[in-house]
Scaffold this active site. Structure first.
Site, PDB file in Angstrom:
ATOM      1  CG  ASP A 258      34.304  32.615  50.880  1.00  0.00           C
ATOM      2  OD1 ASP A 258      33.515  32.997  49.985  1.00  0.00           O
ATOM      3  OD2 ASP A 258      35.408  32.112  50.615  1.00  0.00           O
TER       4      ASP A 258
HETATM    5  C1  BGC Z   1      35.149  32.514  47.164  1.00  0.00           C
HETATM    6  C2  BGC Z   1      35.328  33.965  47.485  1.00  0.00           C
HETATM    7  C3  BGC Z   1      34.397  34.793  46.644  1.00  0.00           C
HETATM    8  C4  BGC Z   1      32.970  34.338  46.868  1.00  0.00           C
HETATM    9  C5  BGC Z   1      31.940  35.126  46.097  1.00  0.00           C
HETATM   10  C6  BGC Z   1      33.697  32.077  47.177  1.00  0.00           C
HETATM   11  O1  BGC Z   1      33.562  30.827  46.600  1.00  0.00           O
HETATM   12  O2  BGC Z   1      35.907  31.729  48.057  1.00  0.00           O
HETATM   13  O3  BGC Z   1      36.666  34.340  47.271  1.00  0.00           O
HETATM   14  O4  BGC Z   1      34.558  36.153  46.908  1.00  0.00           O
HETATM   15  O5  BGC Z   1      32.867  32.975  46.498  1.00  0.00           O
HETATM   16  O6  BGC Z   1      31.960  34.816  44.763  1.00  0.00           O
END
Ligand code: BGC
Length: 886
Positions: A258
């Site tokens: 993530d």
């Molecule tokens: C989130 C993810 C997301 C990623 C990219 C993170 O803050 O937890 O679900 O895909 O950002 O935007």
């Protein structure tokens, strides 16, 4: 304190026969890559350093920079796109055809925009707490439902050739403390992210269960989450990644962090993480990656074995081949994403996040419309005229759950335009009925609850290309029916609400009052009205309860419509004699108004079912279901002591009567369930364990894999670099030296000797998804569903299974193990059939360290299971049956 044992080294990709060809091709391509190119494949270019939320580096051997883009209900930051109903709303349809079609449409829009990997579906959080901020991004509080919906969504996305990156692995059940750095400004005590401490059985039966289904489907990617699991970060937890995901679940694709969830370099790589995003490491936009040049350095100085890097790259390249993205028609003619996540100009900086951004200018937006276009050779046409807005509307309408309908107050129409209207006078209440005066996209990432609520907030949100509010759609319909419309859009119990309800109510049965109320939540980086991602309580927002009571006290036909991210408390008004109708419309996306009109007016007979339980209080869900509001330690420890007893399983175990149970949902007609029959399909039921793992596998090998000399990986001096961009080079020759002052300390249990069958591999593994015999059909269940009412309608016929009473395992009273949506004309009957697999009738046993069909104390005899088929987890009209496996 919960701990995670070490599991090393990472299992290599390529063990599953369904991926063999892709791995062969990948091995050939990776054999041509230099070390720097390999590193580029694993590392994001940095936050806002490319068109997408994640972009990998380039190679010169035909493997492109990959575009990874959010998210689960539509293409984030692109315009125009379809804002589909949220996953939670989609789950409420219990309709496999619609879930799959939505996945395909998401995939189609992604592909038409030149996206390689969609960061979807989200199948965790599961909803351990009804307050969890991101529950709405996933498919509800039951692992079986999450599994089926997640699998069909992966299938849909990947049908279009787009990689599905399933998230968040694992245990990200609350937003507060999911990241240490995010929590610290408020709670300076917090040193590290929260640790979700989950027992080995609950991991399998509850949290990893849906992942088995998505991985069995062949999901290309998995995103490891921000939080820790059993006190090791999810992106560096070797038990979680190497052991559970890659060995036991046989995952063949790549693990991507993530965004900034990676907290360490070498340890993450050794623990099985394959790609870092957005590329920057510990901080946004600083260009300092934990992979990139650091990974190069660790290979050159021998800390990370080259075989590990080869496997990381192979997994990514194989996923690309597996999805057919090497086809010349995969990408649009421009051979790049057709939009910029950051800027709306046609021409602009391609590295928007760099201080040097004006040094590289090009076309960044092509303003194409990906919503099922059919006018270009490369774009994926919609099938059967399934236009995306129509599909979005169908799902949103079918996801509406009718909870209460006294005296057939609903539908609002007689559906006969020649007659006089059923209700001459309609009054609408609540800001949730109309538009946010500042516009539907006014708040960044939908980080506010103003006006019609169609999505929660955070990375799972999208920009509306349009939003049809309930007020405009109802008004348009009411005009046709010759009703009058009055409305008050100020929330709460105020003078205007009172007088309008009074005036409308005076018309008695000729009038109806529609009250729109909401509850919102989202991702922790936005706080809205005091809710730090998670909801602070289960109440309606903006004085919703009081507004309902104010209206109901004055208006004899009051109907409540709830747009919400999850269950809300209804106790203050649900038994009010004037509250005649209640509908939960969850988060409908752009077709909010059209879909609610379809149901309110009876064009669509409601057939949604609750994908969670509505309790009478938060306490009813168990103490575990509250948030950890204050950190209980510098590394907040969240013990999942309830084990598998989440949502309805908790209510059933504790014998707590909910307000509305999981799976509940009424219709304008009614159904009867009968003729339950159980047939044995499998002769070998006495064998309580899955079949043993059989094969050792031959892995594709990368040829010519050599470690270059330190001087070959230095930053080139001959060309201009961009400030903040993540490169694979190392700074200086000394940086690559093996004689570092402090030698690297490998984690406990570390080994670089690959495991095989004679060493310790999980007996629950073997192929992608897990041991294939877990999917052997053991029993077939047949039942008959009859529409005993006067109108055509649909119902989700749900199968719940109760394990035998006299086994040594404590098991839920009943667990969802099948569902089929059945469409029936008035008076019509249809047969439904379910197949129960070995996994469905097994528990995960600590003793055997695998799935086991529990035997009774008197020996190997398998006991009596209970099967229920009905319209909910506690449906009155349900067939019951017992069978003996002996
Ligand atoms: C989130 C993810 C997301 C990623 C990219 C993170 O803050 O937890 O679900 O895909 O950002 O935007």
């Amino acid at each position: 304190m919960a701990t995670s044992e070490g599991w090393y080294p990472p299992p290599r990709g390529g063990s599953d026969p369904t991926w063999a060809e892709a791995y062969q091709k990948a091995a050939e391509m990776v054999s041509k890559m230099s070390l720097l190119e390999k590193v580029n494949v694993t590392t994001g270019t940095g936050w806002m350093m490319g068109p997408c939320v994640g972009n990998t580096g380039t190679t010169g051997v035909g493997f492109p920079s990959l575009c990874l883009q959010d998210g689960p209900l539509g293409i984030r930051f692109a315009h125009p796109i379809t804002a589909f109903p949220a996953a939670l709303t989609t789950a409420a349809t219990f309709n496999k055809r619609l879930i799959h079609a939505r996945g395909q449409s998401l995939g189609r829009e992604a592909r038409n925009l030149g996206i390689n990997a969609l960061l979807a579906p989200c199948i965790g959080p599961l909803g351990r707490s009804p307050l969890g901020g991101r529950n709405w991004e996933a498919f509800g509080s039951d692992p079986y439902l999450q599994g089926v919906a997640g699998q069909l969504t992966v299938r849909g996305i990947q049908d279009m050739g787009v990689m599905a990156v399933v998230k968040h692995w694992l245990g990200n059940e609350q937003e507060r403390f999911r990241r240490g750095d995010e929590a610290r400004p408020r709670w300076d005590r917090v040193k590290e992210a929260l640790s979700a401490n989950i027992g080995r059985r609950a991991v399998r039966e509850t949290y990893a269960w849906p992942w088995m289904d998505t991985i069995r489907e062949g999901a290309a990617g998995v995103m490891c989450s921000y939080n820790q699991v059993n006190n090791s970060y999810a992106c560096q937890n070797s038990w979680l990644l190497n052991g559970l995901l890659k060995d036991e679940l046989g995952f063949q694709g790549f693990v991507v962090s993530d965004w900034l969830a990676q907290r360490t370099g070498v340890l993450s790589v050794l623990a099985g993480m394959d790609m870092t995003m957005p590329g920057d490491g510990l901080e946004w936009s600083d260009g300092k990656s934990l992979l990139g040049g650091e990974l190069t350095r660790s290979i050159v100085n021998g800390t990370v074995p080259l075989a590990r890097l080869d496997d990381m790259v192979l997994r990514i390249v194989a996923a690309w081949y597996q999805l057919g993205q090497d086809s010349p028609t995969f990408l649009p003619p421009q051979k790049q994403p057709l939009f910029s996540s950051w800027l709306r100009d046609e021409v602009g900086p391609i590295y928007a996040g760099s201080e040097d951004r004006y040094d590289a200018i090009d076309v960044i937006n092509y303003y194409t419309d990906p919503r099922g276009q059919v006018d270009a050779d490369w774009s994926v046409p919609v099938d059967g005229g399934y236009e995306h807005s129509r599909l979005a509307r169908e799902i949103a309408a079918e996801g509406v759950v009718l909870l209460k309908n006294v005296n057939s107050t609903l539908p609002l129409s007689r559906n006969d335009f020649s007659k006089k209207p059923k209700y001459k006078e309609i009054a609408i209440f609540g800001s949730g009925a109309a538009h946010n005066p500042a516009g539907p996209n006014a708040c960044v990432d939908r980080g506010c609850n103003m006006g019609a609520l169609g999505q929660g907030w955070g990375s799972g949100s999208v920009e509306y290309a349009y939003l049809i509010s309930p007020l405009e759609a109802i008004q348009a319909r009411a005009v046709k029916e010759r009703s009058t419309i009055n409305f008050v859009l100020q929330d709460g119990a105020n003078e205007k609400v009172n007088s309008t309800a009074q005036y409308t109510g005076k018309r008695g049965k000729d009038s109806v009052c529609l009250v729109f109320v909401t509850a919102d939540s989202g991702e922790a980086y936005v706080t809205a009205e005091g809710n730090i991602g998670d909801r602070t309580d289960m109440n309606l927002w903006h004085g919703g309860d009081n507004m309902i009571l104010a209206v109901a006290d004055r208006c004899p036909n009051t109907v409540v419509i709830i747009h919400s991210v999850g269950p809300v408390l209804m106790e203050k008004w649900i038994n009010h004699s004037n509250v005649k109708g209640v509908l939960i419309a969850s988060l409908p996306g752009q077709e909010s108004g059209t879909s609610i009109v379809d149901v309110l007016y009876g064009d669509v007979n409601p057939s949604g079912h609750l994908p969670y339980t509505i309790g009478k209080s938060l306490e009813d869900y168990g103490s575990h279901a509250d948030l950890m509001r204050e950190p209980n330690w510098e590394i907040p420890q969240q013990d999942f002591t309830e084990g598998v007893y989440v949502d309805y399983k908790w209510f059933d175990k504790q014998n707590i009567t909910p307000r509305y149970e999981f799976g509940y949902g009424q219709s304008y007609t009614s159904f009867n369930f009968s003729e339950l029959r159980i047939t044995k399909l499998w002769q070998d039921v006495e064998r309580i364990l899955p079949l043993p793992r059989e094969r050792d596998v031959v892995f594709p090998l990368v040829k010519n894999s050599t470690v270059p000399k330190p001087e070959e990986v230095q930053f080139p001096t001959s060309w201009k670099s961009f400030e903040g961009f993540v490169y694979p080079y190392v700074g200086s020759a000394t940086a690559t030296s093996t004689s570092t002052p402090t030698p690297f300390v490998y984690p406990e249990g570390y080994s670089d000797v690959f495991r095989n069958l004679t060493s310790t591999l999980s007996s629950s593994g073997g192929f992608q998804g897990g041991n294939p015999s877990l999917w052997d059909p053991m029993f077939r269940v047949d039942a008959l569903v009859t529409n005993v009412g006067k109108t055509a309608g649909k119902v989700a016929a749900q199968l719940y299974l109760g394990f035998p009473d006299d086994i040594e395992y404590d098991t839920p009273v009943r667990q969802l193990r099948g569902f089929e949506k059945v469409q029936l004309l008035a008076g019509e009957s249809k047969a439904v059939t379910y197949e129960l697999t070995r996994r469905d009738v097994s528990v995960w046993s600590e003793k055997y360290a695998t799935w086991v069909i529990p035997s009774t104390p008197n020996g190997s005899a398998v006991g009596q299971y209970k099967v229920y088929v009905g319209p909910s987890s506690r449906g009155e009209e349900r067939g019951e049956g017992v069978w003996s496996m002996t």
